[in-house]
Scaffold this motif. Sequence first.
Motif, PDB file in Angstrom:
ATOM      1  N   ILE A   1       0.997  -1.174   0.063  1.00  0.00           N
ATOM      2  CA  ILE A   1       0.176  -0.096  -0.132  1.00  0.00           C
ATOM      3  C   ILE A   1       0.847   1.393   0.209  1.00  0.00           C
ATOM      4  O   ILE A   1       1.842   1.267   0.907  1.00  0.00           O
ATOM      5  N   ILE A   2       0.567   2.183  -0.732  1.00  0.00           N
ATOM      6  CA  ILE A   2       1.242   3.522  -0.848  1.00  0.00           C
ATOM      7  C   ILE A   2       0.215   4.429  -0.588  1.00  0.00           C
ATOM      8  O   ILE A   2      -0.958   4.367  -0.822  1.00  0.00           O
ATOM      9  N   GLU A   3       0.607   5.602  -0.163  1.00  0.00           N
ATOM     10  CA  GLU A   3      -0.358   6.671   0.075  1.00  0.00           C
ATOM     11  C   GLU A   3      -0.295   8.301  -0.606  1.00  0.00           C
ATOM     12  O   GLU A   3       0.883   8.352  -0.950  1.00  0.00           O
ATOM     13  N   ALA A   4      -1.265   8.749  -0.486  1.00  0.00           N
ATOM     14  CA  ALA A   4      -1.241  10.185  -1.144  1.00  0.00           C
ATOM     15  C   ALA A   4      -2.156  11.063  -0.287  1.00  0.00           C
ATOM     16  O   ALA A   4      -3.418  10.490  -0.102  1.00  0.00           O
ATOM     17  N   ASP A   5      -1.989  12.313  -0.126  1.00  0.00           N
ATOM     18  CA  ASP A   5      -3.035  13.023   0.825  1.00  0.00           C
ATOM     19  C   ASP A   5      -3.754  13.992   0.063  1.00  0.00           C
ATOM     20  O   ASP A   5      -4.409  14.664   0.463  1.00  0.00           O
ATOM     21  N   ASN A   6      -3.623  14.131  -1.202  1.00  0.00           N
ATOM     22  CA  ASN A   6      -4.406  14.812  -2.303  1.00  0.00           C
ATOM     23  C   ASN A   6      -4.391  14.251  -3.758  1.00  0.00           C
ATOM     24  O   ASN A   6      -3.573  13.228  -3.824  1.00  0.00           O
ATOM     25  N   GLY A   7      -5.207  14.786  -4.539  1.00  0.00           N
ATOM     26  CA  GLY A   7      -5.319  14.194  -5.908  1.00  0.00           C
ATOM     27  C   GLY A   7      -3.997  14.518  -6.643  1.00  0.00           C
ATOM     28  O   GLY A   7      -3.535  13.612  -7.611  1.00  0.00           O
ATOM     29  N   VAL A   8      -3.307  15.770  -6.607  1.00  0.00           N
ATOM     30  CA  VAL A   8      -2.154  16.113  -7.175  1.00  0.00           C
ATOM     31  C   VAL A   8      -0.994  15.230  -6.875  1.00  0.00           C
ATOM     32  O   VAL A   8      -0.342  14.546  -7.709  1.00  0.00           O
ATOM     33  N   ALA A   9      -0.788  15.000  -5.602  1.00  0.00           N
ATOM     34  CA  ALA A   9       0.386  14.082  -5.090  1.00  0.00           C
ATOM     35  C   ALA A   9       0.084  12.386  -5.417  1.00  0.00           C
ATOM     36  O   ALA A   9       0.891  11.671  -5.887  1.00  0.00           O
ATOM     37  N   ALA A  10      -1.337  12.166  -5.818  1.00  0.00           N
ATOM     38  CA  ALA A  10      -1.704  10.800  -6.173  1.00  0.00           C
ATOM     39  C   ALA A  10      -1.437  10.466  -7.549  1.00  0.00           C
ATOM     40  O   ALA A  10      -0.856   9.775  -8.138  1.00  0.00           O
ATOM     41  N   TRP A  11      -1.646  11.621  -8.651  1.00  0.00           N
ATOM     42  CA  TRP A  11      -1.269  11.749 -10.092  1.00  0.00           C
ATOM     43  C   TRP A  11       0.290  11.341  -9.906  1.00  0.00           C
ATOM     44  O   TRP A  11       0.775  10.784 -10.845  1.00  0.00           O
ATOM     45  N   GLU A  12       0.963  12.177  -9.240  1.00  0.00           N
ATOM     46  CA  GLU A  12       2.291  12.023  -9.417  1.00  0.00           C
ATOM     47  C   GLU A  12       2.990  10.600  -8.951  1.00  0.00           C
ATOM     48  O   GLU A  12       3.736   9.972  -9.479  1.00  0.00           O
TER      49      GLU A  12
END
Lengths: 126, 156
Positions: free
Chosen positions: A33-44
């Motif tokens: 599992i990896i994480e992102a705290d918003n859509g921009v970070a997720a896209w990256e």
Amino acid sequence: MVDKDICILVVDDFSTMRRLIKRILKELELTNIIEADNGVAAWERINEQQVDLVVCDWNMPTMTGLDLLEKLRADERFTQLPFIMVTAEGKKESVIEATKKGVTGYITKPFNAKDLERKLKTVFNE
Amino acid sequence: MNSKLIQPFIEATQNVVRIMTDLELSAGTPYLKKDKAAKGDLSGVLGMTGDFNGTLSVSFTEAGILQIVSGMFGERIEQLDDEIHDAAGELTNMISGQARRNLETMGISLEAAIPTVIQGKCHMIKHITSAPTVAVDFRLRTGGEFTVELCLEGPR
């Protein structure tokens, strides 16, 4: 059950929800599992490494879950990437809107491991 | 405020806590709350608009929120920190979401804002309308309490 090695990206602006979803996924023996705290970070993150499933909150600052979904579906590399939207809203209009944008599954908070497992089976056609 | 409006919030609260934590809890009898002093140490507050306008607050005692978050994370949490702060907001959000879905089946439509969280001993909860505030006290079977307050004005 779903392949245990798949890489799952959990996207939520609240660390509490990310931690909670990770705990539930681990209960299902899904630990990559990896994480992102918003859509921009997720896209990256999605552009940096192989991601097999996105579990994403709807309401987030900077880029909402729906905006991220739209951006992914507009990119031919990610048109088939499984995407589960998580939200406290369960309104028909929201479900229709997400479906039109290409969401693979939709889960309403609160949910437990059984609910998520059922959703994963649907998403991966098991 | 129409007294039938509180019931979906009671059911939503019980459902959210049971599903997220497996903890058993009991709800007290709804009552009119006349003062603004929060009954807990940490409160999630959320504005709602639509067929009614007003506020939902969920005020947790320290013991109450620590037990709920411990149940959510599957490990013992002993200290109020930023994550507990977030959890109070997220729980308020989930209760509101589920209650509003229940209200939709009664033909009542409400939209909710993003919750804010207030922390501290003896803090105040200011509801945005002057309508009466209906409160319900919840008690976890393992100890720990929290109070749900609903203040809605309308219908429009």
